[in-house]
Motif scaffolding. Structure first.
Motif, PDB file in Angstrom:
ATOM      1  N   THR A  89     -19.797  64.200 -61.530  1.00 58.28           N
ATOM      2  CA  THR A  89     -21.209  63.844 -61.295  1.00 58.28           C
ATOM      3  C   THR A  89     -21.534  62.414 -61.726  1.00 58.28           C
ATOM      4  N   GLY A  90     -20.670  61.826 -62.529  1.00 55.45           N
ATOM      5  CA  GLY A  90     -20.956  60.495 -63.069  1.00 55.45           C
ATOM      6  C   GLY A  90     -22.065  60.529 -64.109  1.00 55.45           C
ATOM      7  N   LYS A  91     -22.338  61.718 -64.664  1.00 51.85           N
ATOM      8  CA  LYS A  91     -23.396  61.859 -65.674  1.00 51.85           C
ATOM      9  C   LYS A  91     -22.806  62.481 -66.942  1.00 51.85           C
ATOM     10  N   LYS A  92     -23.553  62.413 -68.017  1.00 53.97           N
ATOM     11  CA  LYS A  92     -22.956  62.806 -69.297  1.00 53.97           C
ATOM     12  C   LYS A  92     -23.516  64.079 -69.928  1.00 53.97           C
ATOM     13  N   LYS A  93     -24.768  64.361 -69.695  1.00 59.41           N
ATOM     14  CA  LYS A  93     -25.404  65.419 -70.493  1.00 59.41           C
ATOM     15  C   LYS A  93     -24.997  66.820 -70.013  1.00 59.41           C
ATOM     16  N   ILE A  94     -24.831  67.673 -71.023  1.00 58.85           N
ATOM     17  CA  ILE A  94     -24.446  69.062 -70.783  1.00 58.85           C
ATOM     18  C   ILE A  94     -25.530  69.947 -71.411  1.00 58.85           C
ATOM     19  N   ILE A  95     -25.904  70.989 -70.707  1.00 55.34           N
ATOM     20  CA  ILE A  95     -26.884  71.928 -71.260  1.00 55.34           C
ATOM     21  C   ILE A  95     -26.177  73.247 -71.574  1.00 55.34           C
ATOM     22  N   MET A  96     -26.468  73.785 -72.753  1.00 57.15           N
ATOM     23  CA  MET A  96     -25.933  75.096 -73.128  1.00 57.15           C
ATOM     24  C   MET A  96     -27.029  75.905 -73.827  1.00 57.15           C
TER      25      MET A  96
ATOM     26  N   ALA B 275     -24.880  79.912 -78.289  1.00 55.68           N
ATOM     27  CA  ALA B 275     -23.737  80.356 -77.486  1.00 55.68           C
ATOM     28  C   ALA B 275     -22.454  79.736 -78.037  1.00 55.68           C
ATOM     29  N   TYR B 276     -21.369  80.441 -77.875  1.00 55.92           N
ATOM     30  CA  TYR B 276     -20.081  79.939 -78.336  1.00 55.92           C
ATOM     31  C   TYR B 276     -19.237  79.552 -77.131  1.00 55.92           C
ATOM     32  N   HIS B 277     -18.833  78.285 -77.091  1.00 54.65           N
ATOM     33  CA  HIS B 277     -17.979  77.833 -75.995  1.00 54.65           C
ATOM     34  C   HIS B 277     -16.663  77.255 -76.512  1.00 54.65           C
ATOM     35  N   GLY B 278     -16.326  77.559 -77.771  1.00 51.93           N
ATOM     36  CA  GLY B 278     -15.048  77.109 -78.299  1.00 51.93           C
ATOM     37  C   GLY B 278     -15.190  76.304 -79.566  1.00 51.93           C
ATOM     38  N   ALA B 279     -14.048  75.750 -80.000  1.00 52.00           N
ATOM     39  CA  ALA B 279     -13.997  75.068 -81.292  1.00 52.00           C
ATOM     40  C   ALA B 279     -13.876  73.557 -81.157  1.00 52.00           C
ATOM     41  N   ALA B 280     -14.127  73.026 -79.954  1.00 55.32           N
ATOM     42  CA  ALA B 280     -14.095  71.567 -79.799  1.00 55.32           C
ATOM     43  C   ALA B 280     -15.359  70.971 -80.411  1.00 55.32           C
ATOM     44  N   ASN B 281     -15.285  69.715 -80.751  1.00 56.17           N
ATOM     45  CA  ASN B 281     -16.425  69.107 -81.456  1.00 56.17           C
ATOM     46  C   ASN B 281     -17.709  69.070 -80.631  1.00 56.17           C
ATOM     47  N   TRP B 282     -17.581  69.036 -79.304  1.00 55.21           N
ATOM     48  CA  TRP B 282     -18.795  68.958 -78.477  1.00 55.21           C
ATOM     49  C   TRP B 282     -19.618  70.237 -78.552  1.00 55.21           C
ATOM     50  N   CYS B 283     -18.973  71.341 -78.942  1.00 52.62           N
ATOM     51  CA  CYS B 283     -19.709  72.608 -78.891  1.00 52.62           C
ATOM     52  C   CYS B 283     -19.574  73.430 -80.169  1.00 52.62           C
ATOM     53  N   SER B 284     -18.810  72.967 -81.138  1.00 52.22           N
ATOM     54  CA  SER B 284     -18.530  73.826 -82.290  1.00 52.22           C
ATOM     55  C   SER B 284     -19.476  73.530 -83.442  1.00 52.22           C
ATOM     56  N   THR B 285     -19.199  74.173 -84.549  1.00 52.10           N
ATOM     57  CA  THR B 285     -20.030  73.969 -85.737  1.00 52.10           C
ATOM     58  C   THR B 285     -19.520  72.817 -86.603  1.00 52.10           C
TER      59      THR B 285
ATOM     60  N   ASP C 250     -19.764  63.853 -80.800  1.00 50.47           N
ATOM     61  CA  ASP C 250     -19.498  64.486 -79.503  1.00 50.47           C
ATOM     62  C   ASP C 250     -20.673  65.322 -79.005  1.00 50.47           C
ATOM     63  N   ARG C 251     -21.576  65.683 -79.914  1.00 50.61           N
ATOM     64  CA  ARG C 251     -22.688  66.549 -79.507  1.00 50.61           C
ATOM     65  C   ARG C 251     -23.906  65.769 -79.019  1.00 50.61           C
ATOM     66  N   LYS C 252     -23.821  64.456 -79.069  1.00 43.40           N
ATOM     67  CA  LYS C 252     -25.052  63.699 -78.785  1.00 43.40           C
ATOM     68  C   LYS C 252     -25.525  63.881 -77.343  1.00 43.40           C
ATOM     69  N   ASP C 253     -24.616  64.246 -76.454  1.00 45.21           N
ATOM     70  CA  ASP C 253     -25.017  64.452 -75.058  1.00 45.21           C
ATOM     71  C   ASP C 253     -25.082  65.938 -74.699  1.00 45.21           C
ATOM     72  N   VAL C 254     -25.136  66.778 -75.717  1.00 48.37           N
ATOM     73  CA  VAL C 254     -25.241  68.229 -75.463  1.00 48.37           C
ATOM     74  C   VAL C 254     -26.645  68.693 -75.827  1.00 48.37           C
TER      75      VAL C 254
ATOM     76  N   PRO D 249     -28.665  62.131 -95.381  1.00 48.43           N
ATOM     77  CA  PRO D 249     -28.541  62.147 -93.917  1.00 48.43           C
ATOM     78  C   PRO D 249     -27.188  62.671 -93.445  1.00 48.43           C
ATOM     79  N   TYR D 250     -26.208  62.668 -94.349  1.00 50.43           N
ATOM     80  CA  TYR D 250     -24.876  63.151 -93.963  1.00 50.43           C
ATOM     81  C   TYR D 250     -24.923  64.629 -93.560  1.00 50.43           C
ATOM     82  N   VAL D 251     -25.839  65.383 -94.157  1.00 48.76           N
ATOM     83  CA  VAL D 251     -25.901  66.819 -93.853  1.00 48.76           C
ATOM     84  C   VAL D 251     -27.154  67.190 -93.059  1.00 48.76           C
ATOM     85  N   SER D 252     -27.901  66.207 -92.617  1.00 51.40           N
ATOM     86  CA  SER D 252     -29.193  66.547 -91.990  1.00 51.40           C
ATOM     87  C   SER D 252     -29.035  67.406 -90.733  1.00 51.40           C
ATOM     88  N   ASP D 253     -28.007  67.132 -89.915  1.00 49.77           N
ATOM     89  CA  ASP D 253     -27.805  67.972 -88.724  1.00 49.77           C
ATOM     90  C   ASP D 253     -27.425  69.392 -89.115  1.00 49.77           C
ATOM     91  N   ARG D 254     -26.619  69.507 -90.172  1.00 50.66           N
ATOM     92  CA  ARG D 254     -26.233  70.839 -90.662  1.00 50.66           C
ATOM     93  C   ARG D 254     -27.454  71.594 -91.170  1.00 50.66           C
TER      94      ARG D 254
END
Lengths: 411, 263
Positions: free
Chosen positions: A137-144, A148-158, A166-170, B160-165
């Motif tokens: 799509t040439g776009k970045k944002k993802i909606i979830m 929800a759990y979509h795995g352990a990657a940084n874009w979606c994990s805890t 990695d979560r800034k566009d989620v 701020p290091y833990v603010s998202d958490r």
């Protein structure tokens, strides 16, 4: 009264583990996800729906290797074929013929999907799907959906650390809240690459939520208007709602589907499938991993898919799951509890009325597990083909005892 | 690591942690320690700490009780004004510090003297050993629990290091219990971005509970003598209720440990 299990070996192993493994056991298998003191941490063997822990305690298991054991542990036909493939030589210089055969089988079996690429875990494929959606799509944002759990990657994990952005566009929304979802699409018009959804909302620590009427239709309209893709994360529900894919059960048409867990009855393999118009994007990706083309899981998957068709799996899971749901509700009512069992029959989760923090659930599931019925207090359960009527009957017999103990403990 | 090696933001968090915990401990010492009780008997005063353009907080001594006051130095007879958090940290670590005492009462000398006397009681308990530790074991454990909860509050609200958490932790109350020792119960309440430490017994059911199997376990855990992960795995420390609330505290505790290790 049934005698309570002890977990001395598990605890000793855990103490040793902490010395050399950060956290002892990490991720979703960590003791803190269950109830320490009432649950085993280490297991030695499994057969059918039975599981044995490191202390030799035997369980009727309702976690099924977090869903992967859809036919049951050690299913002979699958394991024999896998063992034979192993002896013939695994992880050769290139893929084995079974990889082609599995891709052909899946594209025929899974509704609306035209190609398949294989990996090992769910995270591999959800992350790949998100990357492909962004490139396509040439776009970045993802909606979830939130929670929800979509795995352990940084874009979606805890793993929420400031260094990992990695979560800034989620973006996230409350499942089934169409107003919130529409607002996200409106606010980020021209920026959204994809929405990723599980077939229904199955978060940990809470009731499972089915899609509201009109939810998927609106998702389709929103993604179409935005030029965004719809990714269905079918890792957990995989083949427990429909053998044609869970999207088929709900009558929806995603662009990309991720599957794994049960697809090879416990052998390590996951798959990302997509529609024809995404094939060239998929082909432009460098996709690999040392073990991703290991032949044994392909063989196991082909046999598993065949058996699932032959045994009329879905009908069995629905019948057995229904027995369990109704029986637990009834046993709970007899002890004065109002139990809610949400989720699909083959993937149920127990909560109790007026117990949002799961205190009753934790006591009940602990009493069950200490008496040989492994029920996770915070994660949905799984039914397999190996669960038979007599296992449910034994489970319900124990449940009646556990509910009485729960009532006594909670006063 | 010394506080000089910290970034300005970390200096700010450290100052909040140290001053918040110290004031919380003084409040509890006024309930139990005879030297503190003697020092504040018949006295009424307030002393504030203020960092230029930043934190301000004070303690009020009245009717034999000590009360910490957040975000205000109003009514303080003496205000210690620091040019930077670094200088406040120097004071809180017992080092030489640059600050200006703003005197608002002719009793300032007595207030400063009392404050020094009161704070000198904190290490008596926090570094206790031998018979004194044995004789005051339950109270010292209570101090440790409350200091840790206060530290959690300060890190959660300021780092701020833990603010998202922190944003991901559900609202509600976490209770700390010690089996067979109801006087050690304490709670921390999260509401939005704010945390409140509640000491003493409360009959309402918390959203999540952390239960130590003995005062010794609590003491050993908060003094770093036992591994928290092992204590959880062996169920010497039990967790119940809304588990994500407790899991949400772990990264905050990790940061608190980082700050507590600063010399």
């Amino acid at each position: 009264m049934t005698e309570e299990y002890k977990f001395d070996n598990s605890v000793e192993l855990f103490k040793r583990a902490v010395e050399v493994i950060p956290g002892g056991i990490y991720g979703s298998k960590a003791p803190g996800f269950v109830i320490p003191g009432s649950y085993p941490y280490y297991f030695k063997k499994g057969k059918g729906c039975r599981l044995w822990d490191a202390d030799g305690n035997e369980y009727i298991d309702y976690l099924c290797g977090y869903g992967s054991q859809i036919l049951g542990y050690g299913y002979d036909e699958v394991d024999n074929a896998a063992a034979e493939a192993m002896r013939a030589g695994d992880l050769l210089n290139g893929p084995q013929p079974e990889m082609v055969e599995l891709a052909e089988t899946l594209t025929k079996q899974i509704d609306g999907m035209d190609w398949a690429v294989f990996a090992k875990n769910g995270t591999d494929t959800t992350s790949l799907a998100v990357s492909m959606a962004r490139v396509h799509t040439g776009k970045k944002k993802i909606i979830m959906a939130r929670g929800a759990y979509h795995g352990a990657a940084n874009w979606c994990s805890t793993n929420v650390f400031p260094e990992l952005d990695d979560r800034k566009d989620v973006l996230s929304f409350t499942y089934n809240n169409l107003e919130e979802l529409c607002s996200l699409f409106a606010k980020h018009r021209g920026e959204i690459a994809a929405i990723i959804l599980t077939p229904y909302h199955h978060p940990a620590f809470g009731p499972q939520i089915m899609p509201a009427e009109g939810f998927y239709e609106r998702v389709k309209n929103l993604t179409k208007a935005e030029g965004a893709l719809f990714i269905m994360d079918d890792i957990r529900c995989n083949f427990r709602l429909s053998l044609a894919g869970s999207h088929s059960y709900f009558g929806v048409e995603p662009d990309l589907i991720t599957m794994g867990k049960s697809i090879a009855n416990g052998q390590p393999i996951s798959v990302l499938m997509g529609t024809d118009n995404l094939k060239s994007t998929a082909g432009s990706f460098f996709i690999t991993g040392t073990f991703w083309m290991s032949g044994v899981p392909f063989t196991a998957s082909l046999i598993t898919l065949k058996i699932m068709q032959e045994v009329n799996l879905i009908e069995h899971l629905n019948r057995i799951g229904g027995m369990l749901k109704n029986g637990i509700r009834s046993a709970a009512a007899d002890a004065g509890f109002k139990a809610e069992i949400t989720g699909a029959a083959a993937i149920p989760f127990l909560t109790f009325e007026n117990d949002p923090d799961l205190y009753i659930n934790q006591v009940f599931c602990s009493e069950m597990t200490k008496r040989g019925i492994y029920l996770h207090p915070h994660h949905n359960w799984f039914i397999s083909y190996a669960h038979k009527d007599e296992d449910i009957e034994k489970t319900l017999e124990t449940a009646r005892e556990a509910f009485k103990l729960t009532a006594a403990k909670l006063g | 690591m010394t506080s000089d090696e910290l970034t300005p933001t970390e200096q700010m968090v450290l100052a909040h942690v140290k001053s918040g915990s110290a004031f919380q401990l003084l409040q509890l010492l006024a309930e139990e320690d005879s030297a503190v009780q003697e020092e504040i008997a018949d006295k009424s005063f307030s002393l504030g700490l203020r960092v230029a353009g930043g934190m301000q907080r004070s303690i009020k001594v009245v009717n034999g009780r000590i009360s910490p006051v957040d975000n205000s130095v109003s009514g303080s007879g003496v205000i210690f004004r620091f040019p930077t958090y670094s200088q406040l940290n120097n004071l809180l670590s017992g080092r030489k510090s640059r600050m200006i005492p703003i005197i608002k009462t002719f009793k300032a000398g007595g207030i400063i003297s009392s404050f020094k006397s009161l704070t000198s009681r904190i290490p008596v308990y926090m570094n206790a050993e031998g018979t004194f530790l044995e004789d005051n074991f339950t109270f010292i454990t209570r101090l440790l629990i409350c200091a840790a909860l206060r530290g959690i509050k300060e890190v959660a609200e300021n780092d701020p290091y833990v603010s998202d958490r922190v944003a991901g932790i559900p609202d509600g109350i976490i209770a700390l219990h010690v089996e067979g020792c109801s006087e050690l119960e304490a709670r921390i309440k999260k509401h939005g971005g704010s945390f409140t430490v509640l000491t003493g017994r409360d009959e309402t059911i918390p959203n999540a509970a952390l239960t130590f199997n003995s005062p010794e376990t609590a003491y050993n855990l908060f003094t770093g003598k036992i591994n928290a992960v092992v204590a959880l795995g062996t169920s010497d420390v039990k967790i119940r209720g809304r588990i994500p609330m407790i899991q949400g505290l772990f990264p905050i505790l990790d940061r608190l440990s980082f700050y507590m290790a600063i010399k």
